[in-house]
Structure formats: C-alpha cells, structure tokens
Design a protein around this motif. Structure first.
Motif, mmCIF file in Angstrom:
data_model
loop_
_atom_site.group_PDB
_atom_site.id
_atom_site.type_symbol
_atom_site.label_atom_id
_atom_site.label_comp_id
_atom_site.label_asym_id
_atom_site.label_seq_id
_atom_site.Cartn_x
_atom_site.Cartn_y
_atom_site.Cartn_z
ATOM 1 N N LEU A 211 33.676 32.815 98.032
ATOM 2 C CA LEU A 211 34.777 33.581 98.614
ATOM 3 C C LEU A 211 34.444 34.057 100.027
ATOM 4 O O LEU A 211 35.262 33.874 100.944
ATOM 5 N N PRO A 212 33.276 34.664 100.274
ATOM 6 C CA PRO A 212 32.963 35.052 101.655
ATOM 7 C C PRO A 212 32.897 33.865 102.612
ATOM 8 O O PRO A 212 33.319 33.968 103.767
ATOM 9 N N ALA A 213 32.363 32.736 102.140
ATOM 10 C CA ALA A 213 32.341 31.549 102.997
ATOM 11 C C ALA A 213 33.762 31.144 103.375
ATOM 12 O O ALA A 213 34.059 30.867 104.548
ATOM 13 N N ALA A 214 34.654 31.104 102.395
ATOM 14 C CA ALA A 214 36.045 30.723 102.666
ATOM 15 C C ALA A 214 36.727 31.723 103.589
ATOM 16 O O ALA A 214 37.467 31.332 104.506
ATOM 17 N N CYS A 215 36.493 33.007 103.378
ATOM 18 C CA CYS A 215 37.148 34.050 104.171
ATOM 19 C C CYS A 215 36.641 34.115 105.601
ATOM 20 O O CYS A 215 37.332 34.646 106.480
ATOM 21 N N CYS A 216 35.442 33.616 105.845
ATOM 22 C CA CYS A 216 34.828 33.733 107.174
ATOM 23 C C CYS A 216 34.661 32.393 107.879
ATOM 24 O O CYS A 216 33.952 32.303 108.884
ATOM 25 N N GLY A 217 35.299 31.342 107.362
ATOM 26 C CA GLY A 217 35.284 30.058 108.044
ATOM 27 C C GLY A 217 33.951 29.342 108.010
ATOM 28 O O GLY A 217 33.605 28.618 108.952
ATOM 29 N N LEU A 218 33.209 29.499 106.924
ATOM 30 C CA LEU A 218 31.859 28.962 106.818
ATOM 31 C C LEU A 218 31.758 27.880 105.749
ATOM 32 O O LEU A 218 32.660 27.706 104.922
ATOM 33 N N ALA A 219 30.617 27.198 105.746
ATOM 34 C CA ALA A 219 30.213 26.352 104.628
ATOM 35 C C ALA A 219 29.352 27.200 103.694
ATOM 36 O O ALA A 219 28.588 28.058 104.148
ATOM 37 N N GLY A 220 29.487 26.976 102.414
ATOM 38 C CA GLY A 220 28.694 27.724 101.438
ATOM 39 C C GLY A 220 28.413 26.866 100.228
ATOM 40 O O GLY A 220 29.239 26.024 99.855
ATOM 41 N N GLY A 244 22.306 31.398 96.753
ATOM 42 C CA GLY A 244 22.635 30.231 97.551
ATOM 43 C C GLY A 244 22.895 30.623 98.991
ATOM 44 O O GLY A 244 22.911 31.807 99.339
ATOM 45 N N PRO A 245 23.134 29.642 99.873
ATOM 46 C CA PRO A 245 23.303 29.907 101.301
ATOM 47 C C PRO A 245 24.755 29.894 101.770
ATOM 48 O O PRO A 245 25.619 29.230 101.194
ATOM 49 N N VAL A 246 24.999 30.606 102.871
ATOM 50 C CA VAL A 246 26.202 30.422 103.683
ATOM 51 C C VAL A 246 25.721 30.066 105.089
ATOM 52 O O VAL A 246 24.695 30.565 105.550
ATOM 53 N N ALA A 247 26.455 29.195 105.771
ATOM 54 C CA ALA A 247 26.037 28.715 107.088
ATOM 55 C C ALA A 247 27.261 28.199 107.832
ATOM 56 O O ALA A 247 28.346 28.073 107.264
ATOM 57 N N ARG A 248 27.054 27.883 109.114
ATOM 58 C CA ARG A 248 28.154 27.352 109.907
ATOM 59 C C ARG A 248 28.196 25.827 109.897
ATOM 60 O O ARG A 248 29.093 25.233 110.497
ATOM 61 N N SER A 249 27.236 25.183 109.248
ATOM 62 C CA SER A 249 27.253 23.722 109.157
ATOM 63 C C SER A 249 26.680 23.284 107.817
ATOM 64 O O SER A 249 25.813 23.961 107.252
ATOM 65 N N ALA A 488 32.926 17.232 106.659
ATOM 66 C CA ALA A 488 32.993 18.320 107.638
ATOM 67 C C ALA A 488 33.486 17.858 109.010
ATOM 68 O O ALA A 488 34.344 18.531 109.613
ATOM 69 N N PRO A 489 33.021 16.728 109.537
ATOM 70 C CA PRO A 489 33.549 16.302 110.840
ATOM 71 C C PRO A 489 35.037 15.949 110.801
ATOM 72 O O PRO A 489 35.739 16.097 111.805
ATOM 73 N N VAL A 490 35.499 15.489 109.660
ATOM 74 C CA VAL A 490 36.916 15.155 109.523
ATOM 75 C C VAL A 490 37.761 16.422 109.475
ATOM 76 O O VAL A 490 38.805 16.527 110.126
ATOM 77 N N LEU A 491 37.303 17.398 108.705
ATOM 78 C CA LEU A 491 38.048 18.655 108.582
ATOM 79 C C LEU A 491 37.930 19.495 109.841
ATOM 80 O O LEU A 491 38.844 20.243 110.189
#
Length: 499
Positions: A211-220, A244-249, A488-491
């Motif tokens: 949920l935090p990944a989705a709300c903040c525009g991240l990969a998780g 687990g991790p959250v990240a920008r890529s 990810a590059p497509v989205l």
C-alpha cells in the motif's frame, strides 16, 4: 554473481556532481543529483570510489533534514549514520572486501529491531526501547555493507493503513501533504519517494509494504512468505508478517533480494512475449475509483502494445474470501503475537502496560477487532485457517492451469485518501470501509503467502500515485522481479514529488 554484473548501471547519471563531492565543494544543485540516484547507481559509484560513503550519506541526511514536514523519520541520528559511513570508507581505503550494498544508507521501519537505535514499534511506551540485537534482515544488509540511516515512522503497532500515528504524528504523502502515504510502512515509502534514500526496509502483514509503495509511486516487493528472515520484527500474526523493500526502481528490489538471500545469479528482464500475465475482472476490478480504473486500463493497453501476453483468466471464487480470512486471522492473533514478541525481546513492558498508552485511533480499532467480545471466536479462527489452506491450493492450481506467471490488478480501489479518514472513505459517491478501499485487493497475497510486486501505474488527474500489483505463485520471486524489470520501462516511472 559478479558485483559489476549486478551493478551495471553507470554512475554517469551523477555526472560532475560525483567529482565535486570528492573535492568537498558540492553545490546545492549537484546535491540534488546525488539524492536522485537509485540504489544500484549509488552503490556502483560508491564501490568504484566515485563517491565517498560519507559524502553520499551527508547528501541524504541533508535532504531528510530539509523535509521535516513529511514526518518520515522517527529517529534520525546523523552522528551514528556518518560514523558508519566513515567506517565503510576506511574499509575501502584499506583494501577490504566490499559488500553488495557498500556504503548504502538504508532507512529501517521502526517495527524492525536495531540495536544502535531505539525501536518503538510506533508506540509511546517503547519509544526509548533498545532491542538486544539487530533484526536478522538488518544483520544481512549490514553484512552486505549497508548502513542503517535511521528509523522510519509508521502506523502505531503496524495496526492500520494510514500511518496517521497518534503518538509521533502522521506521515505525509510527498505528492500531497494532506494525504496518507499508506501504511503501516508509510515513513519508509515517504522517505524513498522524497529522495531521502533510494531504498528502504518496510514490512507487510496485510498490505503494509504494498500500500505505501502504491500510494507513493514506488516499486515494492512482498516476497514469498519466509524468503527473508523475520527474526526481530514485531508481528501481528504467526503466518503473514514479512519484511521487504520499497524502492524507486525494480533493479533496486533485485539488489535488495540478492543481498538478503545471497543469491547473486544474474537477473535480467523477462521476455514479454513468452510470459503470460492474467487479468481477473471479478473482485479485483470491481468498484474502482474512476482515476484508478482509467490508469489501470491504460496500463494494460501499454503492456499489450509492448508485446506482453495479457489475457483474461477468471480467478477462483475463493479469492473473494481473502479479506475476511486475513481480518479474522490477524484479529485473533494480534494481541498474543505482540505480547509474545515483547517478552522474547525483553522489552521490559507487558502488553497491557504498553496498550494503556496507545493512542486513541489504534486503541479504538484494536478494541473493535482484536479484543473480546469483538475478537473472532476460536471456531471462526479455525474456519479461516481452513479457508486459507484451500485458497493456497486453489490459487496454486489456477496458476498451473492457466500457465500465468502473474495475476495483475489495481493495488487499491482509490488513490491515497486524506489524512484523518481512518475508518471510511468515499468511492464513487458511496461510503466504503477504509479496509476495503485500500486493502481489499492485497489480502490475497497475505493469505496465500505468495510473492507480490507493486509497480506504479501513473498519476491521477490530481497528481496522486496509483499502483498495480502483480501476484505470482509461491517461490516465483525471481521470475516476478524479472517480469517487473521488463514491465517497468513500459509502464514508466512517476515524476518526483514537487517538494
């Protein structure tokens, strides 16, 4: 796996900023270049000596100090983090062996034990508690050369989805300060989205990474249950909680996975035309907010346009029972799980004494769900356990029958709601329980223990992030990550927040 094979992305992104950093004359504009680096890019530069670990840590710490309004960190000890960075620099200068995460500062959710910093689990009675040892996942990351940057704010006791912490204050979404960042790992996601760090530790019982990944525009990534060690993490259940991790890529999720599992085999993007992605309209796509539905539908068009094999494949009807199963098991086990954890970790406070100081919103929710007479009965709990086993079996058989590598669906029904809406939100003009709106679709991953990957789908017309979830069969974590590298590059990534 060869370090340079994994860290193949070049430090050229930082450009002249890295040279200026070494000379100690880094201007404000160039510092922004350092904070924009992904974890993969940063570790490449740190390993090659293009950036000193102390210089990089200072840039991230300065960024965090400049954005106190987000309330992303509960504890940020600059001296501890910088001394750890200097130790890493000395090791490199002495020709010591460099780890996969050499010099990378990593924010840690404050429900994950750290011996060098207090671990409060988001609650007042434990705000000065020093665990006797690091959590197992922290030990693994430090062994790989990572640095504990600080402890991130969270929903109190991880018992909620908003990160509106009544004791330490709400975490705010970097894309809109009036909105939630998701929970319970809201501080970790806010810190990464706001460029305070490229990667952070989160933890997921029911949606708390995703949920935090989705709300903040991240990969998780919520990995297959048990893939990462959970010793030293305050649990709400005996069977759901997973770090687990959250990240920008997605590449940074791969880096995290390699560091924790020690599986360093090269991993590249999956061939889209050879891997099937399934879509099940029933349940997962029902009742969506208009912006969420539009962005998710557009994502499917882009994936198909890029050659991805996306096909309709109705999921077993039992998946609709996943929110009920998750709620029953968590509500039945939460009090006992927390009490046992406090005793095992010598916290010096009982559950009852701790709970007496809990803030009102969590106290109200706990009493409504996890205390008698509202706590589920033993019979209801046993029935939920049986349903969970049946769900795992049916979904496993569905993956085998369809040949799908992943089931794709919108992570949430709505974009991030306003702070303060703790129990109900409005969806398409109808009042809906918050748990349904933000966590309904993510219950299946928790109940089955199967790996789940979050990817950003874009921004709403109001500039709020929306995420997609990809759920794979048990043990398919690397396949799912490879798929994420291809998708990810497509989205496309979302633009950084305007802070």
């Amino acid at each position: 796996m060869d370090r340079r094979a994994l860290l193949k992305r070049s430090v050229q992104v930082a450009g002249a900023a890295t040279i200026l950093a070494l000379e100690g004359s880094l201007p404000a504009a160039a510092r922004g270049g350092l904070t924009d680096l992904t974890a993969t890019e940063a570790v490449t530069a740190l390993t090659q000596g293009d950036i000193a670990a102390e210089t990089y840590a200072k840039a991230l710490l300065d960024r965090a100090a400049a954005l106190p309004q987000l309330n992303a960190f509960r504890v940020l000890d600059r001296d501890v983090a910088l001394e750890a960075a200097r130790t890493v620099d000395r090791r490199r200068a002495a020709g010591g062996q460099l780890g996969l995460l050499h010099g990378l500062p990593i924010p840690v959710k404050d429900s994950v034990n750290t011996s060098a910093l207090p671990t409060s689990y988001g609650t007042a009675a434990l705000q000065n508690f020093r665990p006797p040892a690091d959590a197992a996942v922290v030990k693994a990351l430090r062994a790989a050369g990572g640095i504990v940057m600080g402890k991130t704010n969270l929903h109190e006791l991880s018992f909620g989805w908003t990160s509106n912490n009544g004791t330490f204050g709400p975490v705010r979404n970097p894309y809109d300060l009036s909105r939630i960042p998701g929970g319970s790992s809201g501080g970790s996601a806010a810190a990464v989205a706001a460029r305070m760090a490229p990667l952070a530790i989160a933890e997921d019982t029911w949606a708390s990474i995703r949920l935090p990944a989705a709300c903040c525009g991240l990969a998780g990534l919520r990995p297959t249950y048990g893939r990462y060690p959970d010793d030293g993490i305050m649990p709400l259940t005996t069977m759901f909680d997973q770090v687990g991790p959250v990240a920008r890529s997605v590449a940074d999720l791969v880096l995290f996975d390699a560091a924790v599992t020690a599986d360093r085999r090269p991993l590249g993007p999956a061939p889209l035309k050879k891997i099937r992605i399934a879509v099940s309209r029933a349940f997962f796509w029902e009742g969506l907010d208009g912006d969420v539905e539009r962005l998710a539908a557009d994502a499917l068009l882009r994936l198909r346009g890029a050659g991805a094999v996306v096909s309709e494949a109705p999921a077993p009807e039992i998946v609709a029972r996943s929110p009920e199963v998750a709620a029953t098991i968590i509500s039945f086990e939460a009090q006992t799980s927390i009490a046992d954890f406090l005793a095992r970790n010598r916290a010096g406070v009982s559950f009852d004494a701790m709970f007496a100081a809990v803030s009102d919103n969590v106290k109200t929710l706990f009493k409504a769900l996890a205390f008698p007479p509202n706590r589920p009965s033993r019979e209801q709990y046993d029935a939920a356990l049986a349903l969970r086993v049946a769900m795992q079996a049916e979904v496993t058989a569905w993956f085998q029958r369809t040949g799908a590598a992943a089931l794709l669906f919108p992570a949430t029904m709505i974009p991030p709601p306003p702070i303060g809406e703790e129990y109900e939100v409005t969806v398409n003009g109808v009042r809906v329980p918050l748990a349904v709106a933000v966590a309904r679709n993510m219950a299946l991953g928790s109940c089955t223990g199967f790996p789940s990957l979050i990817l950003p789908a874009g921004l709403t017309s109001g500039g709020l992030p929306v995420g997609l979830e990809l759920l794979g069969p048990a043990g398919s974590d690397r396949t799912l990550l490879a798929l994420g590298l291809a998708l990810a590059p497509v989205l496309g990534s979302v633009p950084p927040p305007n802070l």
